[in-house]
Design an enzyme around this catalytic site. Structure first.
Site, PDB file in Angstrom:
ATOM      1  N   ASP A 450       0.966  -1.105  -0.030  1.00  0.00           N
ATOM      2  CA  ASP A 450       0.068   0.062   0.037  1.00  0.00           C
ATOM      3  C   ASP A 450       0.817   1.314  -0.092  1.00  0.00           C
ATOM      4  O   ASP A 450       1.969   1.187   0.238  1.00  0.00           O
ATOM      5  CB  ASP A 450      -0.982  -0.071   1.016  1.00  0.00           C
ATOM      6  CG  ASP A 450      -2.190   0.641   0.974  1.00  0.00           C
ATOM      7  OD1 ASP A 450      -2.482   1.340  -0.006  1.00  0.00           O
ATOM      8  OD2 ASP A 450      -3.213   0.457   1.782  1.00  0.00           O
ATOM      9  N   ASP A 507     -10.424   1.446  -4.070  1.00  0.00           N
ATOM     10  CA  ASP A 507     -11.434   1.352  -2.907  1.00  0.00           C
ATOM     11  C   ASP A 507     -12.885   1.135  -2.941  1.00  0.00           C
ATOM     12  O   ASP A 507     -13.445   0.746  -1.990  1.00  0.00           O
ATOM     13  CB  ASP A 507     -10.848   2.262  -1.703  1.00  0.00           C
ATOM     14  CG  ASP A 507      -9.585   1.799  -1.063  1.00  0.00           C
ATOM     15  OD1 ASP A 507      -9.228   0.881  -1.523  1.00  0.00           O
ATOM     16  OD2 ASP A 507      -9.084   2.467  -0.251  1.00  0.00           O
TER      17      ASP A 507
HETATM   18  C1  DGJ Z   1      -6.210   1.619   1.652  1.00  0.00           C
HETATM   19  C2  DGJ Z   1      -6.204   0.325   0.785  1.00  0.00           C
HETATM   20  O1  DGJ Z   1      -6.781   0.847  -0.470  1.00  0.00           O
HETATM   21  C3  DGJ Z   1      -7.478  -0.556   1.414  1.00  0.00           C
HETATM   22  O2  DGJ Z   1      -7.685  -1.504   0.636  1.00  0.00           O
HETATM   23  C4  DGJ Z   1      -6.711  -0.932   2.913  1.00  0.00           C
HETATM   24  O3  DGJ Z   1      -5.703  -1.870   2.499  1.00  0.00           O
HETATM   25  C5  DGJ Z   1      -6.159   0.087   3.711  1.00  0.00           C
HETATM   26  N1  DGJ Z   1      -5.414   1.169   3.030  1.00  0.00           N
HETATM   27  C6  DGJ Z   1      -5.707  -0.428   4.768  1.00  0.00           C
HETATM   28  O4  DGJ Z   1      -5.293   0.719   5.711  1.00  0.00           O
END
Ligand code: DGJ
Length: 703
Positions: A450, A507
């Site tokens: 991430d 997301d």
């Molecule tokens: C942002 C990501 O896009 C989500 O899928 C998740 O992993 C969160 N971060 C976790 O903090």
């Protein structure tokens, strides 16, 4: 006056049979060459000298006596009437205005290097081209070498012309939960300028451009397309000169190199020409990403169905709950369980612990072993979330090494965090050691990587540092696949794809929004790398409640996974999800290698695509109904890229989903229908009426 014979080069991407495009480069004397032709393949015996001469435009009053070349790196010192391809200064800040002259050229199979030099300024410029006969992508890079260190402001990858029979260009913006938004901008004199100064590819700035020629659609017409493969922020200039010529420049965002140096290099520019509409460009990119760029640990391994626990538990990790969820996910068909954020440090929310990559003993008193064993016992592999380049001020590492954070001490935080200074080898060693300790101690085959904030300022060293860290971890753990995530689709580009194997596209697990995002992202990305999860019944980022059928089929369009809490599923929902997942597993073998063709839907409420097997023997059409139609009955949906003379058996894979309000008897409701390719492409298939937020899935086989 006799004109010297120009130096010319041609680049063809044919493999002996199906050439798709020719580029011709030609130089005036010893000057930098320009692209004098790019389009349909030229005959092998075309006289390039004549083409170069035929390319020259006239001169009238108010013009220079000769038109400056639109070269691969337009030079300010040659009175070029637009943006130059190179801007640099000496160490003391004096502008340098180079004029390059020919040195040498090298051809090696499908690759061509052109070398030029400016002896007065001690500079050398190399253009590196390659064509790919299978994907039809032309790759191009520019490299600048200097005898003494210089400051670089701007270096363009080889500059290419844009077509004149084009009324608009399409570039890409977006936002969190709304990635891959297409913007159409009419051509006009002057510049369309996109510059991303966030230091990360970003949701806002996907580095891609499509230039359709007049009348082009998804399935027909001519189009050109570009992608700049770099994760640190790009600059794109699409400029129409006063004389009507058009140039496209790509490079790193300006002034991103913070030190004087003797060598600078652009990232790879990927470009292609298509005479089968935008789809020709899309398929070229899809194939190139999947077959050339992604370095798969095991290409033959089917893409496993994922389960990701983020939207089920967030930071609330309890071993019995996670085990229960894992068992249920496996029962639904999941093959890989990904433990998301919350397993390390004291990470009970997003305010702390980033960079403290040790397992939280409060949540996992016996380490991750028991959960991993349980996941393996369910027949799944195990994946783990990291956000390696980040640090919370509330973390042990920030307390010990505040200077390891990038940017000023009083900078504005993003999600309560700072970026680590990836240009610092000690920082990279530290992150590597922490991650290697976890990856080395457990059987982990996947990392969700991430990157949840932009940088305090653009800095090319940061991106190079991130790349170096990923490359090192991949060398040490070659079996581990990596997913590129950045608050969803904030780091998607071919530079990161060379080091990772999947992107977390968004997301948004809202199937309605995903349908649109996936449709537009398919202009650049294949199924194989595009993650798509079945989200909760009530979407956490939109509040929308969507039927499981729609959620499941939208996920089945790409690399399928689940992200809801399986404990919320009713029996009917679980059955549907099991069935669609089983369908996906039966079909993923050929779908992973298929081309995604966006269809020209007559109804703007319907977003449709055809996934076409490489051998043309089968396809599947996904027709997503994204809104209520203006007209009362469905409009026929035209397919594409079929053999007009062949007959295809088509069948609705989910005809049981027809709602009661579909009262008529369109043939497809009853079972398979055999139809000629010509009919399918020119009349189109007639689908039953259905609700908005639903999907028809049509399978086709060539008889
Ligand atoms: C942002 C990501 O896009 C989500 O899928 C998740 O992993 C969160 N971060 C976790 O903090």
């Amino acid at each position: 006056m006799t004109t010297p014979t120009p130096r010319t080069w041609r680049l063809d991407d044919h493999d002996g049979t199906a050439a798709r495009q020719t580029l011709v480069l030609a130089a005036t004397g010893d000057r930098l060459p320009q692209c004098v032709y790019w389009g349909d393949p030229l005959p092998p015996d075309a006289n390039l000298t004549t083409l170069a001469a035929a390319h020259a435009i006239d001169v009238t009053g108010g013009m220079l006596d000769e038109n400056p070349d639109l070269s691969l790196c337009p030079e300010a010192a040659r009175t070029f009437p637009g943006q130059p391809g190179l801007i640099l200064r000496t160490r003391d800040g004096t502008p340098i205005l180079p004029r390059f002259l020919y040195v040498s050229d090298d051809r090696n199979g499908d690759a061509l290097d052109l070398r030029y030099a400016d002896a007065d300024h001690g500079l050398r410029l190399t253009f590196r081209f390659a064509t790919d006969p299978s994907t039809h992508i032309v790759t191009a890079r520019t490299i600048l070498d200097a005898d003494a260190p210089v400051h670089l402001h701007w270096l363009a990858a080889p500059v290419l012309p844009a077509p004149q029979l084009s009324d608009e260009m399409i570039d890409v913006s977006g936002r969190w939960c709304g990635e891959f938004q297409l913007n159409r901008t009419p051509w006009s004199p002057g510049i369309r300028y996109r510059e991303n100064r966030t230091g990360r590819t970003g949701h806002e700035h996907f580095p891609g451009l499509l230039v359709p020629c007049r009348g082009a659609t998804n399935t027909r017409g001519e189009a050109y397309a570009f992608h700049y493969g770099w994760s640190g922020g790009h600059r794109m200039i699409a400029e129409e000169l006063p004389d009507g010529r058009r140039q496209i420049q790509w490079g790193h965002a300006a002034r991103m190199e913070t030190h004087a140096a003797t060598r600078f290099e652009t990232a790879t520019l990927h470009a292609t020409y298509s005479r089968t509409g935008l789809n020709g460009c899309a398929v070229a990119f899809q194939r190139h990403v999947r077959d050339r760029i992604v370095d798969w640990p095991d290409r033959s391994r089917p893409r496993p169905v994922h389960y990701n626990c983020w939207e089920a538990v967030y930071f609330d990790h309890r071993l019995p709950v996670l085990k229960d969820i894992a068992s249920r996910a496996a029962d639904l068909g999941a093959e890989r369980f990904v433990l998301d954020d919350g397993w390390f440090g004291q990470r009970d929310d997003d305010t702390r612990s980033l960079s403290d990559w040790t397992v939280d003993p409060r949540k996992y008193p016996d380490g991750l072993g028991p959960l991993i064993d349980h996941v393996h016992g369910c027949g799944m592999t195990f994946g783990l979330w990291f956000e390696p380049e980040m640090v919370n001020p509330d973390s042990d590492i920030h307390r010990a090494h505040p200077d390891w954070a990038l940017g000023a001490a009083d900078q504005t935080l993003g999600r309560q965090q700072k970026a680590l200074d990836m240009g610092n080898p000690r920082v990279r060693d530290f992150i590597h050691a922490r991650m290697a300790a976890i990856l080395g101690a457990h059987d982990i085959d996947y990392v969700k990587w991430d990157h949840n904030r932009v940088l305090p300022m653009p800095d090319a060293d940061q991106t190079r540092g991130s790349y170096a860290l990923i490359d090192r971890l991949r060398r040490d753990f070659p079996g581990v696949e990596i997913e590129s995530c950045a608050s969803g689709g904030g780091r998607i580009d071919f530079g990161i794809m060379a080091r990772t194997h999947r992107v977390w596209l968004s997301d948004s697990n809202d199937a309605l929004e995903r349908l649109r995002i996936q449709h537009d992202a398919a202009l650049f990305l294949p199924l194989a790398v595009t993650g798509s999860h079945v989200g909760p019944r009530r979407c956490h980022t939109s509040g929308r409640v969507l039927d499981i059928r729609f959620r499941a089929w939208v996920a089945a369009q790409r690399h399928m996974g689940f992200e809801m809490d399986p404990r919320e599923l009713t029996e009917d929902e679980a059955r549907v999800l099991r069935d669609v997942t089983a369908w996906w597993k039966r079909n993923r073998g050929w779908m992973t290698g298929a081309d995604i063709l966006r269809l020209d839907s007559a109804d703007p409420a319907v977003l449709a695509e055809q996934q076409m097997a490489r051998d043309g023997g089968r396809f599947v059409v996904f027709a997503g109904k994204a809104a209520t139609s203006a007209q009362i009955a469905p409009r026929p949906l035209r397919l594409t890229a079929l053999d007009p003379d062949a007959t295809y058996r088509i069948e609705l894979a989910n005809r049981a989903d027809a709602p009661a309000l579909s009262r008529g008897t369109p043939l497809l409701k009853d079972g398979p229908v055999d139809l000629p390719g010509t009919w399918l492409m020119h009349h189109g298939i007639v689908l039953p009426w259905t609700y908005p937020d639903s999907m028809w899935v049509v399978e086709g086989h060539r008889l």
